[in-house]
Write an enzyme that holds these catalytic residues in place. Structure first.
Site, PDB file in Angstrom:
ATOM      1  CD  GLN A  13      -0.987  15.173   0.670  1.00  0.00           C
ATOM      2  OE1 GLN A  13      -1.800  15.900   1.217  1.00  0.00           O
ATOM      3  NE2 GLN A  13       0.258  15.543   0.443  1.00  0.00           N
ATOM      4  CB  SER A 191       2.583  11.126 -10.993  1.00  0.00           C
ATOM      5  OG  SER A 191       3.059  12.439 -11.196  1.00  0.00           O
ATOM      6  NE  ARG A 192      -3.205   9.273  -5.869  1.00  0.00           N
ATOM      7  CZ  ARG A 192      -3.002  10.429  -5.240  1.00  0.00           C
ATOM      8  NH1 ARG A 192      -1.768  10.904  -5.132  1.00  0.00           N
ATOM      9  NH2 ARG A 192      -3.996  11.108  -4.729  1.00  0.00           N
ATOM     10  CG  LEU A 193       3.831   6.829 -11.544  1.00  0.00           C
ATOM     11  CD1 LEU A 193       4.828   7.427 -12.521  1.00  0.00           C
ATOM     12  CD2 LEU A 193       3.153   5.604 -12.163  1.00  0.00           C
TER      13      LEU A 193
END
Length: 215
Positions: A13, A191-193
């Site tokens: 997600q 982007s999981r940042l």
């Protein structure tokens, strides 16, 4: 890796709803928590006051479960439970705990760590009386976390208590308050940042150190 594990690994997600900056959180994390909580209410987040409560027992083993936040007063996070339950025994042995709130509809998470103590008895009495009678009876009838012989044993106790004309809060049931020492606000990003901004309590009563950590 088997097919089931591959399916789990492929669940993804991406987060892109919002950002979080140091200027947005301000200098008071409890006040900012209130803002986020109200936004979660307005977004119709399911069980908005549900949180994961993590405790550690006398043998240093961690335990976690879902409880409900029932108050936020004088900067302290309040919930109610059976003092003789597993969580109650954990807190008697080690009065430190962590709370995690997760509002997936807003792609947000809040972690709160701190010291736990019991609320005053009068506060527990007031809250207990505000509960539905069925919930009052359930709090008395259930020997929370203890083994019972059957469901029928519990239902029999409830039937007997339901015949009472007056119900009082039992000594083994009441509230806890967590005095936060550390609060982290997490906003999901692409982007999981993710954005992660932490507040840590300093020696002065009203002072918090604010800083950002990597995702």
């Amino acid at each position: 890796m088997d097919s089931f594990s591959k399916n789990i690994a492929n669940i993804r997600q991406d987060y892109c709803q919002a950002t979080l900056s140091e200027s947005e959180t301000g200098k008071d994390p409890v006040l900012f928590f209130t803002k986020w909580f109200e936004e979660a209410q307005h977004a119709d987040c399911m069980e908005v006051n549900a949180l994961t409560l993590a405790t550690v027992d006398a043998a240093h083993k961690p335990h976690a479960r879902i409880v409900l936040l029932k108050g936020l007063e004088d900067g302290q996070f309040i919930f109610f439970t059976n003092y003789e339950s597993d969580k109650g025994n954990d807190l008697a042995a080690n009065p430190y705990a962590s709370m995690v709130f997760f509002w997936p509809e807003l792609q947000r998470q809040v972690r709160v760590e701190g010291v736990i103590s019991k609320v005053p008895e009068a506060y527990s009495d007031t809250y207990f009386k505000s509960r539905p009678v069925s919930s009052q009876i359930g709090a008395i009838a259930s020997p929370q976390s203890r083994r019972i012989s059957s469901r029928e044993t519990l239902e029999t106790a409830i039937t007997e208590l339901s015949a009472r004309a007056h119900i009082e809060r039992p000594d083994h049931w009441g509230g806890y308050q967590l005095q936060p020492q550390k609060i982290e606000f997490w906003q999901g990003r692409a982007s999981r940042l993710h954005d992660r901004i932490i507040f840590e309590k300093q020696s002065a009563p009203a002072d918090w150190e604010q800083y950002r950590v990597a995702p």
